[in-house]
Design an enzyme around this catalytic site. Structure first.
Site, PDB file in Angstrom:
ATOM      1  N   ASP A 289     -44.311  58.714 -61.565  1.00 41.95           N
ATOM      2  CA  ASP A 289     -45.330  59.029 -60.571  1.00 41.95           C
ATOM      3  C   ASP A 289     -46.722  59.035 -61.188  1.00 41.95           C
ATOM      4  O   ASP A 289     -47.691  58.593 -60.587  1.00 41.95           O
ATOM      5  CB  ASP A 289     -45.054  60.394 -59.928  1.00 41.95           C
TER       6      ASP A 289
ATOM      7  N   SER B 184     -33.530  15.749 -47.218  1.00 47.38           N
ATOM      8  CA  SER B 184     -32.153  16.020 -46.796  1.00 47.38           C
ATOM      9  C   SER B 184     -31.457  14.698 -46.508  1.00 47.38           C
ATOM     10  O   SER B 184     -32.066  13.632 -46.614  1.00 47.38           O
ATOM     11  CB  SER B 184     -32.157  16.915 -45.569  1.00 47.38           C
TER      12      SER B 184
ATOM     13  N   LYS C  74     -19.841  16.544 -51.537  1.00 49.36           N
ATOM     14  CA  LYS C  74     -21.078  17.207 -51.086  1.00 49.36           C
ATOM     15  C   LYS C  74     -20.870  18.707 -51.281  1.00 49.36           C
ATOM     16  O   LYS C  74     -20.204  19.369 -50.490  1.00 49.36           O
ATOM     17  CB  LYS C  74     -21.373  16.887 -49.626  1.00 49.36           C
TER      18      LYS C  74
ATOM     19  N   ARG D  39     -35.204  24.765 -53.221  1.00 55.32           N
ATOM     20  CA  ARG D  39     -35.684  23.659 -52.397  1.00 55.32           C
ATOM     21  C   ARG D  39     -36.853  24.100 -51.499  1.00 55.32           C
ATOM     22  O   ARG D  39     -37.784  23.343 -51.272  1.00 55.32           O
ATOM     23  CB  ARG D  39     -34.520  23.159 -51.535  1.00 55.32           C
TER      24      ARG D  39
ATOM     25  N   LYS E  96     -23.785   7.007 -51.716  1.00 50.67           N
ATOM     26  CA  LYS E  96     -25.102   6.544 -52.174  1.00 50.67           C
ATOM     27  C   LYS E  96     -24.988   5.089 -52.615  1.00 50.67           C
ATOM     28  O   LYS E  96     -24.021   4.746 -53.325  1.00 50.67           O
ATOM     29  CB  LYS E  96     -25.593   7.371 -53.369  1.00 50.67           C
TER      30      LYS E  96
ATOM     31  N   CYS F 220     -16.803  49.684 -21.790  1.00 45.97           N
ATOM     32  CA  CYS F 220     -17.161  49.633 -23.203  1.00 45.97           C
ATOM     33  C   CYS F 220     -16.187  50.531 -23.974  1.00 45.97           C
ATOM     34  O   CYS F 220     -15.823  51.603 -23.482  1.00 45.97           O
ATOM     35  CB  CYS F 220     -18.597  50.138 -23.393  1.00 45.97           C
TER      36      CYS F 220
HETATM   37  S1  IVH Z   1     -28.264  13.817 -53.012  1.00 46.59           S
HETATM   38  C1  IVH Z   1     -32.399  12.510 -51.145  1.00 46.59           C
HETATM   39  N1  IVH Z   1     -25.854  14.499 -53.708  1.00 46.59           N
HETATM   40  O1  IVH Z   1     -26.926  18.095 -49.642  1.00 46.59           O
HETATM   41  C2  IVH Z   1     -31.153  13.316 -51.078  1.00 46.59           C
HETATM   42  N2  IVH Z   1     -27.057  15.987 -52.287  1.00 46.59           N
HETATM   43  O2  IVH Z   1     -28.276  17.292 -47.019  1.00 46.59           O
HETATM   44  C3  IVH Z   1     -30.800  13.903 -52.383  1.00 46.59           C
HETATM   45  N3  IVH Z   1     -25.843  18.047 -51.756  1.00 46.59           N
HETATM   46  O3  IVH Z   1     -30.189  19.203 -50.141  1.00 46.59           O
HETATM   47  C4  IVH Z   1     -29.567  14.713 -52.312  1.00 46.59           C
HETATM   48  N4  IVH Z   1     -24.035  17.588 -52.909  1.00 46.59           N
HETATM   49  O4  IVH Z   1     -28.322  20.402 -51.382  1.00 46.59           O
HETATM   50  C5  IVH Z   1     -26.947  14.842 -52.989  1.00 46.59           C
HETATM   51  N5  IVH Z   1     -23.727  14.975 -54.435  1.00 46.59           N
HETATM   52  C6  IVH Z   1     -24.799  15.326 -53.756  1.00 46.59           C
HETATM   53  C7  IVH Z   1     -24.879  16.538 -53.047  1.00 46.59           C
HETATM   54  C8  IVH Z   1     -26.020  16.830 -52.320  1.00 46.59           C
HETATM   55  C9  IVH Z   1     -24.628  18.482 -52.137  1.00 46.59           C
HETATM   56  C10 IVH Z   1     -26.740  18.779 -50.853  1.00 46.59           C
HETATM   57  C11 IVH Z   1     -28.126  19.004 -51.383  1.00 46.59           C
HETATM   58  C12 IVH Z   1     -29.070  18.392 -50.390  1.00 46.59           C
HETATM   59  C13 IVH Z   1     -28.219  18.315 -49.166  1.00 46.59           C
HETATM   60  C14 IVH Z   1     -28.684  17.155 -48.322  1.00 46.59           C
END
Ligand code: IVH
Length: 701
Positions: free
Chosen positions: A47, A92, A127, A148, A301, A419
């Site tokens: 304090d 995203s 993912k 993020r 990808k 209720c």
């Molecule tokens: S690539 C330009 N790879 O998903 C995009 N994202 O909806 C770059 N996530 O914010 C992201 N696993 O939090 C990528 N193998 C993975 C992922 C991944 C999970 C999440 C990440 C991102 C969100 C996109």
């Protein structure tokens, strides 16, 4: 403070120096007290430090630091994290929900690249369902890490990220770019999550709903030592800002990340064409229950990075990637009972009590049945085998029954018309403004209904409201039952009621430390920001954002409450004033009117206000020359400290960023400014000296 000099004798420089030291010391004591439960000074010494801080601030008000202990509410405000602008935004992904969507993705990629019949190679990555983070490495050394945030600006959680074993402090080898932002996911395994919740439960603390929320909560701790105790993990899968290329394909890039010391998901596959995409999806769907961590889909990808470059982005997501989402996970189990849960606003929800069942790696014992109509429509009966579904953040739900497994004699479920509270108030079917009946049944008992009262109290102490960490749901319910806490003000009365506290001490489970913690947690919130106060009242339709708008609109608790009294009395001017505020519409006005028209609500608020010191809200100036502009300070400032410059700019409605980008409007550069000044020149951003800046904002006053 043996060597403390009288405040009157301090020079300005000495005062500034001492305030810096006090801020650091007090914050360290806060952490030891609230978080580690191991204070190193007595309450009286603590304090005294706070009083000294306040006395110096009173004499030199312009030296009040942004992180001053007098402005801080406990040690748990998320605002404690500095903003970090990502070098490259964290975007995203677009979603694909079906084979059809995946085919369309592949077709789009080929069309865009004009590939004709040529097949495209992709990576197919799990993912991970955690929270993403960006880690900046300069010459191989981890220098800054951020969440993020909104994708453009995140929170600086460097120290917390450093506690994660799987994040290297220094990259291995030598083949890395001088500057690179590594992107990846922070997550919890199912086992670690279960252990963490079990420990929290045993300690009477709040538990987390799912591994993702718990990862987020654990990473965003003010005290990195707490984060260090949480077994967080990290998978790397992408990158942002880069000083030079390091791979030709995504596959090679993942190999490089691994070589530098990161973990990458071993289930990632490199596949060709649409058949490959389908196969990878089926494979991961099969592996999913055995992974031991949550994934909610597969990320496809385009493998070649030069193609990624050509494909580029559409609005906020890349054209070269897509997230193929899994359908929600389901499991079968027996419905043991149906209980009614009464929410804060009286809405009654039927809850299924289930034989424990594992759905997507998490044990489920309760699930929502939505409402009476749904139970009737699906003809769900106690004793039935039901299908339970869990998807991401959503509460598990009962989606149907297996009629062939119905036990003989199972009776139709009759939804109660009262209720479950002791008042047994009749449940009314809610109607819309136009008089149509809705599916919602509401208990009309309001504050007289103990369930609603308890829900109000739970909301009041919740993280985003008053955030009273020492009061977990179970404890609050117990105190409520015992009559110790009946309304929010009671919580603060308890904090100062030595007799009641020592009564608690005699109870099982409340030792000296728990009592001290509880008291500390309560006292830390006696000073509260106006928006949290408003949000904490739990008025219908007044969520956090609306609460912030109201706080900024009225500025002080006094102004807010007297306006609300007038609104409740139907004062046309007061209603017009409320209506004129940003983002306030008819639903909020009606909810505020109805709330403050009730005498018992006014009484409860008045009792609460008596206990608190409610901070005024800062009203950002919209009329200044720098309102809405993004400003970066760099180099040494001579007439202002960095903190002062920042606070001043923000009060004038400007946004202060830490790095220069295309979005920067003004760079204020002092002596010694380096790379930021160079970037500003390259991007053609306006550069001002400190004096020019001061005259710009001076002119604005
Ligand atoms: S690539 C330009 N790879 O998903 C995009 N994202 O909806 C770059 N996530 O914010 C992201 N696993 O939090 C990528 N193998 C993975 C992922 C991944 C999970 C999440 C990440 C991102 C969100 C996109």
């Amino acid at each position: 403070m043996p060597d403390a000099r009288p405040v009157e004798a301090l020079t300005e420089a000495e005062a500034a120096e001492e305030l810096t030291r006090l801020a650091d010391d007090i914050s360290a004591h806060d952490i030891r007290y609230y978080r580690e439960e191991a204070p190193t000074v007595s309450d009286a010494e603590y304090d005294a430090l706070k009083q000294r801080n306040a006395a110096i601030e009173a004499r030199f008000p312009h030296l009040v630091r942004e992180n001053s202990p007098s402005l801080r509410v406990g040690a748990a405000r998320a605002e404690a994290f500095a903003p970090v602008e990502h070098g490259v935004p964290m975007l995203s992904l677009d979603n694909a929900f079906s084979d059809e969507d995946a085919r369309e993705f592949d077709a789009r990629v080929r069309r865009f690249l004009r590939l004709g019949e040529e097949t495209v190679a992709y990576t197919a990555e799990p993912k991970i369902d955690g929270l993403s983070a960006s880690l900046r490495y300069e010459n191989g050394v981890f220098v800054q890490g951020a969440t993020r945030g909104d994708g453009r600006v995140g929170e600086d959680v460097t120290e917390n990220l450093k506690t994660i074993d799987q994040i290297p402090h220094r990259l291995r080898g030598r083949d890395f770019p001088g500057l690179i932002e590594i992107r990846g996911e922070v997550y919890f395994t199912h086992d670690d999550f279960a252990a963490l919740n079990a420990a929290a439960e045993a300690a009477g603390q709040r538990t987390y709903v799912n591994p993702r929320n718990s990862a987020s909560g654990s990473l965003r701790q003010i005290d990195p030592k707490i984060t260090a105790q949480r077994p967080l993990r990290f998978f790397a899968y992408a990158w942002g800002l880069l000083s030079g290329p390091f791979a030709k394909t995504q596959w090679e890039a993942l190999e490089a990340l691994k070589a530098w010391g990161f973990r990458v998901t071993e289930q990632t596959a490199r596949v060709e064409g649409i058949e490959g995409l389908m196969g990878a999806y089926a494979n991961l769907e099969r592996l999913r229950p055995k992974l031991g961590f949550d994934i909610d889909g597969v990320v496809y990808k385009v493998d070649r990075l030069d193609w990624q470059q050509r494909l580029g982005f559409v609005s906020r997501s890349p054209r070269w990637a897509v997230a193929r989402k899994f359908p929600a996970e389901q499991a079968r189990t027996v419905l043991k009972a149906i209980d009614l849960q009464v929410g804060r606003t009286g809405a009654v929800t039927p809850v299924a009590r289930l034989e424990p069942v594992t759905v997507g790696g998490v044990v489920v014992v309760n699930a929502t049945l939505h409402n009476a109509d749904e139970i009737a429509r699906k003809d769900i009966r106690i004793g039935d085998t039901v299908i339970v579904q869990r998807a991401g953040d959503v509460i598990p739900q009962v989606v149907g029954v297996a009629p062939e497994e119905r036990p003989p004699g199972a009776e139709l479920y009759g939804f109660p018309d009262h209720c479950p509270c002791p008042l047994k108030t009749p449940l009314a079917r809610e109607t819309t403004a136009s008089g149509a009946e809705t599916v919602v049944r509401r208990c009309t008992g309001e504050f007289a209904c103990p369930y609603q009262r308890l829900e109000h109290l739970k909301h009041f102490v919740s993280r985003r409201a008053f955030d009273i960490a020492g009061l977990g749901e179970k404890q609050l319910a117990a105190f409520f039952e015992e009559g110790l806490i009946r309304e929010p003000a009671d919580i603060f009365r308890l904090g100062r009621d030595a007799a009641k506290l020592s009564e608690l001490r005699e109870r099982e489970g409340y030792g000296e430390v728990s009592i001290a913690n509880l008291r500390g947690a309560i006292e830390a919130r006696r000073r509260i920001a106006l928006d949290r106060f408003i949000y904490g009242l739990g008025i219908r339709h007044i969520g956090e954002t609306t609460a912030l708008c109201l706080a900024r609109g009225y500025g002080s608790a006094g102004a807010f409450l007297s306006a609300m009294d007038k609104v409740a009395d139907g004062d046309a001017d007061a209603i017009a004033e409320l209506d004129a505020l940003d983002q306030i519409g008819a639903a909020v006005i009606e909810a505020a009117r109805a709330y403050f028209a009730e005498d018992h609500n006014r009484r409860i608020v008045a009792n609460l206000v008596e206990q608190l010191a409610i901070e005024d809200a800062e009203r950002p100036r919209a009329d200044s020359a720098v309102a809405g502009k993004t400003v970066v300070f760099t180099g040494a400032l001579e007439r202002l400290t960095r903190d002062e410059a920042k606070a001043q700019a923000e009060a004038l409605g400007a946004k202060v960023a830490s790095s220069v980008s295309r979005k920067t409007d003004i760079v204020v550069a002092g002596p010694g400014a380096g790379s930021k000044l160079k970037t500003a020149a390259e991007l053609g951003v306006q550069v001002l000296t400190e004096d020019e800046w001061l005259s710009l904002i001076g002119a604005a006053r």
